[in-house]
Design a protein around this motif. Structure first.
Motif, PDB file in Angstrom:
ATOM      1  N   GLY A 140       4.767  -0.551  -3.950  1.00 52.32           N
ATOM      2  CA  GLY A 140       3.326  -0.800  -3.936  1.00 52.32           C
ATOM      3  C   GLY A 140       2.853  -1.324  -2.587  1.00 52.32           C
ATOM      4  N   GLY A 141       3.758  -1.963  -1.856  1.00 52.70           N
ATOM      5  CA  GLY A 141       3.386  -2.557  -0.573  1.00 52.70           C
ATOM      6  C   GLY A 141       3.934  -1.818   0.626  1.00 52.70           C
ATOM      7  N   HIS A 142       4.949  -0.959   0.421  1.00 49.52           N
ATOM      8  CA  HIS A 142       5.630  -0.324   1.557  1.00 49.52           C
ATOM      9  C   HIS A 142       5.981   1.124   1.293  1.00 49.52           C
ATOM     10  CE1 HIS A 142       6.259  -4.628   2.096  1.00 49.52           C
ATOM     11  NE2 HIS A 142       6.245  -4.365   3.374  1.00 49.52           N
ATOM     12  N   ALA A 168      -1.363   4.075  -3.355  1.00 47.17           N
ATOM     13  CA  ALA A 168      -2.163   5.291  -3.579  1.00 47.17           C
ATOM     14  C   ALA A 168      -2.140   5.669  -5.058  1.00 47.17           C
ATOM     15  CB  ALA A 168      -1.634   6.439  -2.715  1.00 47.17           C
ATOM     16  N   PHE A 169      -0.974   5.564  -5.699  1.00 45.12           N
ATOM     17  CA  PHE A 169      -0.890   5.834  -7.145  1.00 45.12           C
ATOM     18  C   PHE A 169      -1.838   4.889  -7.889  1.00 45.12           C
ATOM     19  CE2 PHE A 169       3.070   8.274  -6.658  1.00 45.12           C
ATOM     20  CZ  PHE A 169       2.976   9.160  -7.720  1.00 45.12           C
ATOM     21  N   ASP A 170      -1.793   3.608  -7.521  1.00 46.93           N
ATOM     22  CA  ASP A 170      -2.617   2.615  -8.224  1.00 46.93           C
ATOM     23  C   ASP A 170      -4.100   2.888  -8.022  1.00 46.93           C
ATOM     24  OD1 ASP A 170      -0.311   1.358  -9.091  1.00 46.93           O
ATOM     25  OD2 ASP A 170      -0.242  -0.058  -7.441  1.00 46.93           O
ATOM     26  N   LYS A 171      -4.486   3.251  -6.778  1.00 49.60           N
ATOM     27  CA  LYS A 171      -5.910   3.475  -6.494  1.00 49.60           C
ATOM     28  C   LYS A 171      -6.419   4.758  -7.145  1.00 49.60           C
ATOM     29  CE  LYS A 171      -6.243   0.687  -2.336  1.00 49.60           C
ATOM     30  NZ  LYS A 171      -6.229   0.685  -0.865  1.00 49.60           N
ATOM     31  N   VAL A 172      -5.606   5.803  -7.115  1.00 46.54           N
ATOM     32  CA  VAL A 172      -6.034   7.065  -7.750  1.00 46.54           C
ATOM     33  C   VAL A 172      -6.135   6.875  -9.267  1.00 46.54           C
ATOM     34  CG1 VAL A 172      -5.283   9.439  -8.252  1.00 46.54           C
ATOM     35  CG2 VAL A 172      -5.322   8.608  -5.895  1.00 46.54           C
ATOM     36  N   GLY A 291       9.559   0.755  -6.377  1.00 48.12           N
ATOM     37  CA  GLY A 291       8.913   1.112  -7.633  1.00 48.12           C
ATOM     38  C   GLY A 291       8.608   2.597  -7.790  1.00 48.12           C
ATOM     39  N   VAL A 292       8.146   3.250  -6.731  1.00 53.34           N
ATOM     40  CA  VAL A 292       7.773   4.674  -6.834  1.00 53.34           C
ATOM     41  C   VAL A 292       9.020   5.547  -7.041  1.00 53.34           C
ATOM     42  CG1 VAL A 292       6.542   6.574  -5.685  1.00 53.34           C
ATOM     43  CG2 VAL A 292       5.719   4.227  -5.409  1.00 53.34           C
ATOM     44  N   ALA A 293      10.185   5.048  -6.634  1.00 54.35           N
ATOM     45  CA  ALA A 293      11.428   5.813  -6.823  1.00 54.35           C
ATOM     46  C   ALA A 293      11.808   5.898  -8.298  1.00 54.35           C
ATOM     47  CB  ALA A 293      12.561   5.189  -6.021  1.00 54.35           C
ATOM     48  N   SER A 294      11.069   5.200  -9.170  1.00 55.79           N
ATOM     49  CA  SER A 294      11.339   5.361 -10.600  1.00 55.79           C
ATOM     50  C   SER A 294      10.567   6.566 -11.153  1.00 55.79           C
ATOM     51  CB  SER A 294      10.988   4.080 -11.368  1.00 55.79           C
ATOM     52  OG  SER A 294       9.621   3.825 -11.273  1.00 55.79           O
ATOM     53  N   CYS A 321      15.129   0.005  -9.388  1.00 54.83           N
ATOM     54  CA  CYS A 321      14.166   0.512  -8.395  1.00 54.83           C
ATOM     55  C   CYS A 321      12.955  -0.404  -8.320  1.00 54.83           C
ATOM     56  CB  CYS A 321      13.683   1.920  -8.764  1.00 54.83           C
ATOM     57  SG  CYS A 321      14.824   3.220  -8.303  1.00 54.83           S
ATOM     58  N   THR A 322      12.408  -0.751  -9.494  1.00 54.39           N
ATOM     59  CA  THR A 322      11.238  -1.648  -9.512  1.00 54.39           C
ATOM     60  C   THR A 322      11.727  -3.071  -9.217  1.00 54.39           C
ATOM     61  OG1 THR A 322      11.516  -1.707 -11.896  1.00 54.39           O
ATOM     62  CG2 THR A 322       9.811  -0.275 -11.074  1.00 54.39           C
ATOM     63  N   ASP A 323      10.782  -3.956  -8.915  1.00 54.36           N
ATOM     64  CA  ASP A 323      11.159  -5.304  -8.485  1.00 54.36           C
ATOM     65  C   ASP A 323      12.081  -5.988  -9.494  1.00 54.36           C
ATOM     66  OD1 ASP A 323       9.778  -4.952  -6.189  1.00 54.36           O
ATOM     67  OD2 ASP A 323       8.117  -6.279  -6.695  1.00 54.36           O
ATOM     68  N   ASN A 324      13.170  -6.550  -8.984  1.00 47.03           N
ATOM     69  CA  ASN A 324      14.159  -7.226  -9.826  1.00 47.03           C
ATOM     70  C   ASN A 324      14.936  -8.209  -8.961  1.00 47.03           C
ATOM     71  OD1 ASN A 324      17.060  -5.947  -9.117  1.00 47.03           O
ATOM     72  ND2 ASN A 324      15.481  -4.382  -8.855  1.00 47.03           N
ATOM     73  N   ALA A 325      15.692  -9.090  -9.584  1.00 46.59           N
ATOM     74  CA  ALA A 325      16.435 -10.092  -8.802  1.00 46.59           C
ATOM     75  C   ALA A 325      17.870  -9.669  -8.529  1.00 46.59           C
ATOM     76  CB  ALA A 325      16.410 -11.436  -9.530  1.00 46.59           C
ATOM     77  N   ALA A 326      18.402  -8.700  -9.311  1.00 45.41           N
ATOM     78  CA  ALA A 326      19.784  -8.277  -9.069  1.00 45.41           C
ATOM     79  C   ALA A 326      19.923  -7.742  -7.642  1.00 45.41           C
ATOM     80  CB  ALA A 326      20.182  -7.207 -10.084  1.00 45.41           C
ATOM     81  N   MET A 327      18.902  -7.003  -7.187  1.00 42.95           N
ATOM     82  CA  MET A 327      18.953  -6.436  -5.830  1.00 42.95           C
ATOM     83  C   MET A 327      18.952  -7.548  -4.774  1.00 42.95           C
ATOM     84  SD  MET A 327      15.086  -4.869  -5.386  1.00 42.95           S
ATOM     85  CE  MET A 327      13.704  -5.927  -4.883  1.00 42.95           C
ATOM     86  N   ILE A 328      18.276  -8.654  -5.084  1.00 39.22           N
ATOM     87  CA  ILE A 328      18.246  -9.783  -4.150  1.00 39.22           C
ATOM     88  C   ILE A 328      19.632 -10.457  -4.140  1.00 39.22           C
ATOM     89  CG2 ILE A 328      17.127 -12.043  -3.668  1.00 39.22           C
ATOM     90  CD1 ILE A 328      15.338  -9.451  -3.281  1.00 39.22           C
ATOM     91  N   GLY A 329      20.260 -10.486  -5.301  1.00 43.98           N
ATOM     92  CA  GLY A 329      21.606 -11.061  -5.401  1.00 43.98           C
ATOM     93  C   GLY A 329      22.622 -10.280  -4.582  1.00 43.98           C
ATOM     94  N   VAL A 330      22.608  -8.940  -4.716  1.00 38.94           N
ATOM     95  CA  VAL A 330      23.617  -8.169  -3.977  1.00 38.94           C
ATOM     96  C   VAL A 330      23.341  -8.174  -2.475  1.00 38.94           C
ATOM     97  CG1 VAL A 330      24.455  -6.698  -5.852  1.00 38.94           C
ATOM     98  CG2 VAL A 330      22.503  -5.951  -4.540  1.00 38.94           C
TER      99      VAL A 330
END
Ligand code: KG4
Ligand code: ZN
Length: 359
Positions: A140-142, A168-172, A291-294, A321-330
């Motif tokens: 959503g931000g990048h 763009a998805f959100d705005k459309v 997120g969009v990769a989902s 893919c969407t925001d989560n903490a596991a990715m921050i852990g690894v």
């Protein structure tokens, strides 16, 4: 330095309050995400002050639940990893303050993690990741393309010049009065619909750079909606509070066609630029996350193009893919193993380039 046996990871950069427990070997034992979608829905987008307040309310139960699901207690935790940026400062500060206080109380190190590096590292959770590769973060931000030579050499090679793909998805979705969050509703309404009924532009697709632009595509959708007379002009726009949908007689059936055409244009640009970057750098692996990769259409298109071009595609499963903490852990594990910990003066960073996060 040997990584500690269990790491608690915390993510609060936007509107998901998330905590995870990861082993020192990178195995995810729990991954809890409390979504705030319902709190922001009425406003058609994330309201930063509401996000911060909800993080304060949710962080404790989310962390407790992550520990319980992993079958560990706080005394088992050897380090804390937390998203330091980029993101909403007020939201980030909730996670950072909690992580610092917890680490201080437990007498364990705390490590600040770049959210985008987290998205790229999500690919390590379920796959054997090889280097070098091209990484694309679409959220959503990048919308950014990276040349990833190794875990410590990540170079930004292209990014959106205006809106991010998810934005763009959100705005459309808002323009089409489809509700929030936009990516999920557009994907749902476009499923099985002919994407070729309307022709929409593919901005910067032939451009030699690896940059993106989605704002012109968004405006092209606005013009199409105007031309087709789908809504009263008073109900048209990308901002403002969500209004109930009042379509002109006989026009309702055009909405899925426009949604599908829009999704196809975004997917085409993302898949074209990402596969072109892999070839341009002489690499053979593409990692796509965020997120969009989902999005199923994007996943299928990338799969088809990578198969055609002999490129290995690594996309985390949707929950990673969407925001989560596991990715921050690894991602944090890598830094902790190198002794890169933060002091109690660690502060939130609203903007933070991945390259600058290598200390
Ligand atoms: O990575 P993420 O969870 O949070 C950010 O770091 O931004 O991405 C959220 C973005 C939103 O713009 C949302 O509309 C988009 O990802 N998104 C999707 C889908 N699911 C989420 N876009 C397209 N298709 C989806 N299925
Ligand atoms: Zn994200």
């Amino acid at each position: 330095m040997n990584p500690p046996p269990y790491i608690l990871a915390i993510e609060t950069s936007c509107d998901e309050t998330a905590a995870a427990v990861v082993t020192g070997g990178g195995r995810v034992l729990s991954n809890v995400v409390a979504s705030q979608v319902k709190d922001h829905e009425a406003f058609g987008g994330v309201v930063p002050e509401i996000a911060s307040r909800r993080h304060v309310e949710l962080i404790e139960p989310v962390v407790k639940s992550a520990l319980a699901q992993a079958g560990v207690t706080l005394s088992d935790i050897g380090a804390v990893a937390v998203t330091q940026g980029p993101g909403l400062v007020g939201a980030l500060l909730v996670g950072i303050s909690y992580a610092k206080a917890l680490a201080y109380g437990l007498g364990v190190p705390v490590c600040g993690v770049n959210h985008l590096e987290g998205h790229l590292a999500a690919a390590k959770i379920e796959h054997e990741l090889t280097y070098p590769h091209v990484g694309m973060v679409v959220s959503g931000g990048h919308t950014s393309l990276y040349r990833v030579d190794d875990e410590d050499t990540i170079e930004l090679v292209g990014q959106t010049q205006d809106d991010a793909a998810g934005e763009a998805f959100d705005k459309v979705a808002k323009l089409l009065h489809l509700g929030y969050p936009g990516g999920v509703v557009i994907e749902r309404i476009a499923k099985g619909v002919d994407p070729g009924a309307f022709e929409l532009p593919r901005p910067m697709i032939s451009d030699a750079s690896f940059d993106f632009s989605f704002s012109g595509l968004k405006t092209a959708v606005l013009h199409l909606v105007q031309k087709e007379g789908i809504f009263d002009s008073a109900d048209l726009g990308f901002s403002g509070l969500p209004e109930p949908r009042k379509t002109a007689p006989g026009k309702e059936s055009l909405i899925p066609l426009i949604a599908a055409a829009f999704q196809a244009a975004v997917v085409d640009v993302l898949a074209t630029k990402a596969t072109r970057a892999v070839k341009a750098f002489g690499m053979d692996t593409l990692v796509v996350s965020g997120g969009v990769a989902s999005n199923t259409a994007l996943r299928e298109e990338l799969r088809a193009r990578c198969a055609d071009e002999g490129v290995r595609l690594v996309i985390p499963s949707r929950a990673y893919c969407t925001d989560n903490a596991a990715m921050i852990g690894v991602a944090g594990l890598h830094h902790l193993a190198r002794g890169r910990t933060a002091g109690l003066d660690m502060n939130a960073l609203s903007r933070w380039d991945i390259a600058a996060s290598r200390r």
